[in-house]
Structures are given as structure tokens and as C-alpha cells.
Scaffold this active site. Structure first.
Site, short mmCIF file in Angstrom:
data_model
loop_
_atom_site.label_atom_id
_atom_site.label_comp_id
_atom_site.label_asym_id
_atom_site.label_seq_id
_atom_site.Cartn_x
_atom_site.Cartn_y
_atom_site.Cartn_z
N TRP A 10 0.72 -1.31 0.19
CA TRP A 10 -0.16 0.02 -0.01
C TRP A 10 0.91 1.24 -0.20
O TRP A 10 0.62 2.18 -0.49
CB TRP A 10 -0.86 -0.12 1.10
CG TRP A 10 -1.68 1.17 1.41
CD1 TRP A 10 -2.82 1.51 0.96
CD2 TRP A 10 -1.48 2.38 1.96
NE1 TRP A 10 -3.46 2.79 1.36
CE2 TRP A 10 -2.46 3.27 2.17
CE3 TRP A 10 -0.26 2.74 2.92
CZ2 TRP A 10 -2.64 4.60 2.51
CZ3 TRP A 10 -0.05 4.01 3.37
CH2 TRP A 10 -1.25 4.69 3.26
N HIS A 11 2.03 1.27 0.70
CA HIS A 11 3.04 2.34 0.85
C HIS A 11 3.52 2.62 -0.51
O HIS A 11 4.03 3.91 -0.62
CB HIS A 11 3.98 2.25 1.85
CG HIS A 11 3.39 2.31 3.17
ND1 HIS A 11 2.96 1.12 4.03
CD2 HIS A 11 3.44 3.42 4.03
CE1 HIS A 11 2.63 1.59 4.93
NE2 HIS A 11 2.85 2.76 5.25
N GLY A 12 3.70 1.71 -1.41
CA GLY A 12 4.05 2.00 -2.63
C GLY A 12 4.67 0.84 -3.40
O GLY A 12 4.72 -0.02 -2.81
#
Lengths: 365, 524
Positions: free
Chosen positions: B377-379
Site C-alpha cells: 500500500w505504501h508504494g
């Protein structure tokens, strides 16, 4: 009822907090007037650093971004005194007031029996714009000779500090916090003292807290350098015009730096000498440092940055200036000759005049 | 528009002043306009994306609850974002190049309309579920395209190149819209809640659009639930002066965390992470410690500014951080760090997967799936995936190892030890998270073990003092707010103490305004 309404509208904590901050701000503004006078003009304030006292003296102090050495002289020049004022940057300023060449040649000439008052108004990082401001102010005190030690190495600093001064005067919301002396001082304390003490230069440069990298990059940018050259030439002309208007002779010293080339060309003045060609005359002389330092080993003269001068170099330069001023004074009809003659005459009958009062704090650059 | 832009406070207070002058329906419209202006400040094209997401989520939410819109209305709504995209490309020469994506945008919009109509025609059985799948599929599709497209194409290029099959690796680089992960997850939570019957579908498009794009939490959360926010937006509320007081206090704390703590710690962290990792053990610890407080100050500061901004409109956003570095174990940490994301993953992934109810190995599997998603989700980077796996491993270890489980539950003298151990584990996690490459992690670990000679010449004592100087006031703030249960609340203290707190915070913020750095979590 009004109190209750007020308490509802203004939370006591916010009100008290605001009151405390305003109170501190007011106290600072009242009690530290001198400290803050022109402080955020970074040398662009015309009055900073020159403090005239009621007893007719002028004290030179560190204020308003002008890091003058603490010195003092009478506002009206005493009869028979030869007053020399040196305007320049960190090179002329030297590591201490006593070691710098203005004090050195003053001593040489006093030893020859002249009443010399040599004031060193060089400020580190000052480029042509700020030097002109200092020069104009100095001319109000009727010097007999001005030494202008000039170069083009501080134009970046002039630009940067001009922006800072504009921000301090500005009305843009970004500049609002700095209107508060409390915040401005805190910010300054952090940037000038805390940051250099705790963060190594590498980190400061990487984070753009230190603009050494930006300056280096500006120095490599031909467009900016050309702009500086145009501005410098224009201000140089204005400086000489101001001196001519005041009728004050000037001795120009173009800055030199040490290069790696052969001994013949090792001292480079970056073409500054060429600027002088059409200005030289009876009132305008120059001293070529390449000739003065030519015979001496570079390691004794220049510091590691190859620009600033070691104390022996200041002595050499002091000697050279004493000789040059002496020669100049022997030229029949020159202003210098008349002024120096006046300063020498009373020396034979009166006790030797003391050099200008000097604060002995031995302040470093 | 960033919260740290000089004009943001003016924008916020002007919008808030107008907001309270308007009737209820006018307020949503104003909030929607303000939110779109706020978002468009980054890139006007982003409005097409959030518009498409809003329209699609709105229609799917209604469909899940059995409400159908006429095909012409669906077509008209789906065309709006595409029309905006085309208009921007046509009117603004700087964005003309992006018109090459217009056929794709048009196809996506038409595809949605056709799917929407088809799902209504295939029968009533499981219609809600099918629309939920359509909703989730479209949202994840958008997220994948904008966030992970470059990553997978680049990774595939590298893999092919390593096999000697690499050809031209020049690919279409896709711009990452800020905050897409936040509003996509918020929107998915809405659809699932509608499907589960926890919230009714929103029937007014403007209200729904205001909910999705509410500017205080648009670009970096907290990821809100519809049942918490929609009533606050739709119920008529009267202005109270305490909204302003609470907002000011939160804004002050938020700016303090961001400008004073995070931005200053960033100088040391950036220096370390821009190096090779081959340094002294002290620098590995210091660089990671600086980053730990940078990311915490940055993200929790953002959250506080978001909460304070929302409070000016009478809206209460959820707490996203609760003294995270005082956690006694990984499970405790995830109830304190980025709470809105961890609770989202718990509610919409971990528990639906079975949670911890199906034996230890299923639990471990669920933990890994959940934490890998949290990392991803963070990247789109391997370091984020590794970070997720690392936290899954920690959670599993603490769960399966009785001494560690007991340590996490410690209430006695062992509690400081538990906090210290977990903090070191957290630091290790941040090293993985921020590391620019796998080799950096390896080099740093070797440095930590003293396996190679440090090539670093910069001393660590001064920078340690720098970090300590900027973290100490944060710890003092936490100490002051420890009894409130909210790490940013000072309201329980008497007003003289609070006056002192506010004065100090204000001075620290005001003297830090020179450092201008963007929020880290905008990229996620």
C-alpha cells in the site's frame, strides 16, 4: 456577563499565550533597541555600525550586519592628523585589528613622526554594493586618504544578503514571522550558532542550510558572473565618483589570489587591474599586490584558501603602503603631501599623538 | 496544495468562514469546491481521476443497495471526468501531451457504463456482491495502474535484461496522483460497509463527492469510515467557538511535529540514507533513529493538521497515532501506528480471511497477507514489501513464542524492556522501509555488525545532539499529554500550563519556518 462572553470567545490559554508572546516582544523591542537597530538589513542599512556620541566621537561597532572592529575617532578631525580609512572585505580586515595591514602601515608612518589615524572599516563578505555604502558614510568624516581594497568575490554574498534584507522589509506573508524580533532572533540563533555547532558542513551543504555549494555553482555560471561584472564595474565607477566629489585621494588595491601556475603568474588579479587603467591620476593610485608579494614565498603569505593573507603578508603590505604613501607625499602639490606635511609638522614640537583608541578584545574574523 | 504552503492557513480560514455562513446543502458544495481546488493545486488532471472514482463509487454504492440510475444518467456522469481530462489537455498546452491517454480514459468510462448496465440485466441473484466486485475491481485497477504500473514494467524490464532478453526499456511513465491510496481505500471501505448493511448508500452525489474528497484528509488520511464522516457532513450543526479552539490547538501541535521535529530530523536521516550504508555502527543507528522521528513527526503532524483543519468545519477525524514508540510489541505497535490503515486492514482483510480463528498457521498466513498488503500500500518498491514481510514476521514471532507474547503483555518492571526491544525492532523496520536499495540494507547491517571499515568521515556526536534537541520537546509534549490518551491533546491541562505549552510550540514552529520539506506520506 461580558467576562463570560469573552471567556467563551477567547480561550484563556490562547489569550495568555498570546499575551506572553506579545509581552516578550515588547520587552525585547524596548530593552534591545541598539542590538536590533538595522540588524536585519545585513549591512544595507546606511547608518549601522557608526555610532556618534555626545562628546564628539564616532565609535565603530559591530551592528546591523556590519562586523566592524571596535574602533573610535573624533568626529571632527584633529588639526594635524592624517586620517586614512580602509574599506574592503575579509582580506583587508585581517585576523585581528592589530595584525591587519591598516594598523601596520599606520604604525610605520607614526614611527616616521606622522600623526596617522588609520581606521579599518573592512567587513567580511562585503561586496561592491555594501562597500560603497560604507565608503559613502566614511566620507562624511573627511578622511585624507581612502584605501579601497576591492575584488569581485563577494557579489554572491551581496545578492544573498540583499534578498534577506528585502525579506525582512517585505510584506509577503512568508516574511511575516520575521517581523517579530523574538522569532527573528530565535531563527538567527539557530542558524548561526546551533546549526554550525551540531551539524557538520557536509550535512549543511547537502541540506542547503549552507550555501557554499550554491555559491560555487553561481561562480561557475557565466551569466551570473557577467551580471556581477557589470554591476561591479558600475559600482566601482560610482565609488570613484563619490571620492572625487569629496575630493579625497584613493589608493586602490585589487585583490589577488594564489594560482598553481609558474612563479611568474602565480598571483592572479582576475583582470581587476585593467579596470583601473582609465581611472588613475593625481588623486587615484594603485598598489599592485603581484609586485608587492612577488618576491616572497607564497606559503608564508597566503592561507590555505589561497585568498586570505597570513600576518606576515599584512606586514609586507603595511611596509609597502608606508613606502607608497611616503613617496606620494613627496610629490610636489599633491593633496597627500599637504595633509601629511601638516600631520608631520607639529610632531617636532608636541608629544606624539596616540593612535586611535582600539578595543583590545583582539576580535577574530 | 500542501499544508505547509504559506497560503494554506488563509485558504483554510477563508473556506471555514464561508462554510458557517451557508445553509447545509451549500456547505457540501463549498467543501467540494474547496477540496477540488486544494487537489487541483498539485495537478488539475487529478480531478478527472478523483471525479471518475467518485462517480463510479457513488453508482456502485447505490447499486449494491439495489438502487438503479437511468442509463443516460450513468453515461452522463461517467463522461464528466473524461470531458474534464479532454478539456484540460485541450486548453492547457503543458498538459496536451496527456491527451494520448484520452482513448484509454474513454474506454474505461464506456467499459464501466456497459458493465454497470450488464450487471443490472443478468439477474437479481448476488447483484450486490457483483457490484461490490465491480467497485473493488475498478478501484484496485485504478490504483494498480497509477501506482504500480511503472514498478511492474520496470521490474519486468530488469528481469528480462538479467536474462539477456532486454530490449527497449523505455516505457510510458505514469504520473502518481497524490493521496490515491488513501481515497481508494476509503472508498472501498464505504462499498463494503454498504454491502454489509452497516451504512446506507449516499443518495446525493455532491455529498458523496465531498465525503471522498474532503480536503483535510484527502491526500494523507486518516482513512475514514463512511459511518463516522457522512453523518458529520450531512447533519446540520451549529457553529461553536470550541471548534476553533480545538482546531488551533491541533494545528499548532501538527505544525510543531512537522516543521520542528520532522524537518530537522530529516537533515540527518537524508544524509545517512543518501550514502552507501557503509559507515560506522553509530551512524547506522543514528540515521535510522533520525528517520524514525522524521517519519513519525511528518505523518502524525500531517494527521494533526488534518484533524485541526476538519475541526474548523465541526468534523472530528479519527486519531491515527497513539504514542507508537511506546508500544510493547508488534501487535501493540499496530494499534498505535497509522491506526486508520491497520484497522482498515484488520476489518476488510485480516478478519475476512479468518483472522486468528483458524489455528496458528492460518493466522500466520493471514498476518503475512495483511502485512504484505500494508507494505505494498505504501508504494511499489521491494523495500516496502520487505518491510511488510518483516512486520508480519515480527507479529508471527510474538504470537507463536510464549516468552515474547508475555513480554508484550508485560505490565510490571519488564515493560520498559518490552518497549526498548520493540523500539529497536521498529528501527530495524524503518531501515528496511527507507533504504534506497537492497544493497544499502546489507551494507548497513554489515556496518552495524562491524564487519567492514567505515568510510564515513563525518562525526556522529553533533548530529546526535541535533536529533536529541529536536526530539526532546516532542517527548515533553507526549509526557504532557500522556493522561489524555490522545498524543496531541493538551486540553486536560490547566490553562496556565497550556498557555506555556502553546507559547513554546508557537516559538518552535515559527523559528522553523525556513525548512520547507514536503510530507512523506503524500507519495503513498
Amino acid at each position: 456577563m461580558h467576562t463570560r462572553l469573552l471567556r467563551r470567545l477567547v480561550a484563556p490559554a490562547f489569550f495568555a499565550s498570546l499575551a506572553v508572546l506579545v509581552l516578550i516582544e515588547c520587552l525585547i523591542r524596548i530593552t534591545m533597541v541598539d542590538f536590533f537597530s538595522g540588524r536585519y538589513q545585513y549591512g544595507f542599512d546606511t547608518q549601522s555600525g557608526f555610532v556618534e556620541t555626545a562628546d564628539g566621537r564616532v565609535n565603530f561597532v559591530r551592528a546591523g550586519g556590519r562586523r566592524f572592529y571596535p574602533q573610535s575617532m573624533t568626529r571632527a578631525k584633529a588639526p594635524g592628523t592624517f586620517r586614512v580609512i580602509t574599506v574592503g572585505d575579509s582580506i583587508a580586515r585581517g585576523a585581528s585589528l592589530e595584525e591587519a595591514y591598516p594598523a601596520q602601515f599606520g604604525k610605520r608612518l607614526r614611527d616616521q613622526g606622522y600623526h596617522i589615524e588609520s581606521i579599518n572599516l573592512a567587513v567580511p563578505g562585503f561586496g561592491s554594493t555594501r562597500q560603497l555604502l560604507v565608503l559613502r558614510r566614511a566620507l562624511e568624516y573627511h578622511p585624507d586618504l581612502v584605501i579601497l581594497h576591492f575584488g569581485m568575490s563577494n557579489e554572491f554574498e551581496d545578492e544573498r544578503d540583499e534578498k534577506r534584507a528585502a525579506a525582512a522589509r517585505g510584506t509577503h506573508p512568508r516574511d511575516w514571522p520575521l517581523k517579530s524580533y523574538l522569532i527573528a532572533r530565535l531563527h538567527e540563533y539557530k542558524i548561526d550558532l546551533v546549526t554550525p555547532r551540531l551539524l557538520p558542513e557536509k550535512i549543511r551543504v547537502m541540506s542547503a542550510l549552507d550555501d557554499a555549494e550554491e555559491e560555487a555553482s553561481a561562480n561557475r555560471d557565466p551569466v551570473r558572473v557577467q551580471g556581477w561584472l557589470r554591476r561591479f564595474s558600475s559600482i566601482f565607477d560610482r565609488s570613484l565618483a563619490a571620492l572625487a566629489e569629496a575630493g579625497v585621494p584613493v589608493l586602490l588595491i585589487p585583490r589577488v589570489e594564489l594560482r598553481d601556475e609558474s612563479p611568474d603568474t602565480r598571483l592572479d588579479d582576475a583582470g581587476l587591474a585593467r579596470l583601473l587603467e582609465h581611472h588613475l591620476g593625481a588623486r587615484v593610485r594603485w598598489l599592485d599586490l603581484r609586485a608587492v608579494f612577488g618576491e616572497h614565498p607564497a606559503i608564508e603569505l597566503f592561507s590555505r584558501d589561497r585568498v586570505h593573507l597570513h600576518p606576515p603578508a599584512h606586514q609586507v603590505l603595511g611596509d609597502a603602503l608606508a613606502v607608497l604613501i611616503g613617496q606620494w607625499s613627496r610629490e610636489p602639490g599633491s593633496t597627500i603631501a599637504q595633509a601629511l606635511a601638516r600631520s608631520a609638522a607639529p610632531a617636532r614640537t608636541q608629544p606624539r599623538q596616540e593612535p586611535p583608541a582600539i578595543d583590545q578584545s583582539n576580535e577574530k574574523r | 496544495m500542501s499544508f505547509t504552503a504559506w497560503y494554506y492557513p488563509f485558504f483554510l480560514f477563508v473556506v471555514a468562514a464561508l462554510f458557517w455562513q451557508l445553509p447545509r446543502a451549500g456547505r457540501w458544495t463549498l467543501l467540494l469546491i474547496a477540496s477540488y481546488v486544494f487537489y487541483a493545486y498539485w495537478d488539475v488532471r487529478f480531478l478527472a481521476l478523483i471525479g471518475a472514482s467518485t462517480v463510479m463509487d457513488f453508482l456502485c454504492g447505490l447499486a449494491i443497495a439495489g438502487q438503479r440510475r437511468r442509463p443516460t444518467a450513468v453515461l452522463a456522469l461517467a463522461s464528466l471526468p473524461v470531458a474534464w481530462f479532454a478539456l484540460v489537455g485541450w486548453l492547457m498546452p503543458a498538459h496536451r501531451e496527456s491527451l494520448r491517454w484520452l482513448p484509454l480514459a474513454l474506454a474505461a468510462a464506456l467499459g464501466f457504463v456497459l458493465l454497470y448496465e450488464w450487471l443490472w440485466r443478468v439477474g437479481d441473484t448476488n447483484r450486490g456482491r457483483r457490484f461490490l466486485l465491480l467497485h473493488v475491481g475498478y478501484n484496485l485497477g485504478l490504483l494498480f495502474f497509477f501506482k504500480y504500473f511503472n514498478f511492474f514494467v520496470d521490474s519486468a524490464s530488469v528481469a528480462l535484461a538479467s536474462l539477456g532478453l532486454g530490449g527497449d526499456t523505455a516505457v510510458l511513465q505514469v504520473l502518481l496522483p497524490v493521496g490515491i491510496s488513501f481515497y481508494t481505500f476509503q472508498s472501498i471501505a464505504y462499498a463494503v460497509d454498504v454491502y454489509r448493511g452497516k451504512v446506507p448508500p449516499v443518495e446525493r452525489l455532491l455529498l458523496f463527492a465531498a465525503f471522498i474528497s474532503f480536503f483535510p484528509q484527502l491526500v494523507a488520511g486518516p482513512i475514514e469510515r463512511a459511518r463516522d464522516i457522512l453523518p458529520q457532513l450531512s447533519e446540520p450543526i451549529r457553529f461553536e467557538i470550541r471548534f476553533v479552539h480545538e482546531a488551533l490547538a491541533l494545528l499548532l501541535v501538527g505544525y510543531f511535529k512537522k516543521l520542528f521535529v520532522a524537518n530537522h530530523c530529516a537533515l540527518v536521516a537524508d544524509y545517512f540514507f543518501k550514502g552507501s550504508g557503509q559507515t560506522s555502527p553509530a551512524w547506522v543507528l543514528l540515521g535510522t533513529l533520525a528517520f524514525a522521528f522524521q517519519i513519525y513527526g511528518d505523518f502524525s503532524g500531517y494527521t494533526d493538521i488534518a484533524r485541526g483543519s476538519a475541526r474548523l468545519f465541526g468534523v472530528r477525524l479519527r486519531q491515527n497515532f497513539r504514542f507508537p514508540y511506546w508500544a510493547t510489541g508488534p501487535a501493540d505497535f499496530w494499534t498505535r501506528w497509522h491506526i486508520s490503515l491497520s484497522s482498515w486492514i484488520r476489518d476488510y482483510l485480516y478478519i475476512p480471511l479468518g483472522g486468528n480463528r483458524e489455528g496458528p498457521w492460518r493466522t500466520v498466513r493471514n498476518l503475512y497477507l495483511s502485512m504484505l498488503l500494508a507494505g505494498l500500500w505504501h508504494g511499489a518498491a521491494w523495500s516496502f514489501l520487505l518491510w511488510g514481510a518483516y512486520h508480519a514476521t515480527l507479529l508471527s514471532l510474538y504470537r507463536l513464542t510464549p516468552p515474547l507474547a508475555r513480554l508484550e503483555q508485560a505490565r510490571s518492571a519488564l515493560r520498559p524492556l518490552a518497549i526498548g526491544v520493540m523500539f529497536l525492532f521498529t528501527l530495524m523496520g524503518w531501515l528496511i522501509f527507507r533504504a534506497p536499495s537492497m544493497s544499502f540494507i546489507g551494507a548497513s547491517l554489515q556496518s552495524l555488525a562491524g564487519l567492514h571499515t567505515a568510510i564515513e568521515t563525518v562525526g556522529w556526536h553533533g548530529p546526535l545532539g541535533w536529533v536529541a534537541l529536536h526530539v526532546a520537546p516532542l517527548l515533553a509534549l507526549q509526557w504532557a499529554s500522556r493522561r489524555a490518551g490522545d498524543e496531541s491533546a493538551l486540553g486536560h491541562r490547566g490553562w496556565p500550563l497550556r498557555a506555556l505549552d502553546y507559547s513554546m510550540l508557537f516559538l518552535l514552529v515559527a523559528s522553523s519556518l525556513v525548512l520547507d520539506q514536503e510530507f512523506i506520506y503524500f507519495q503513498f
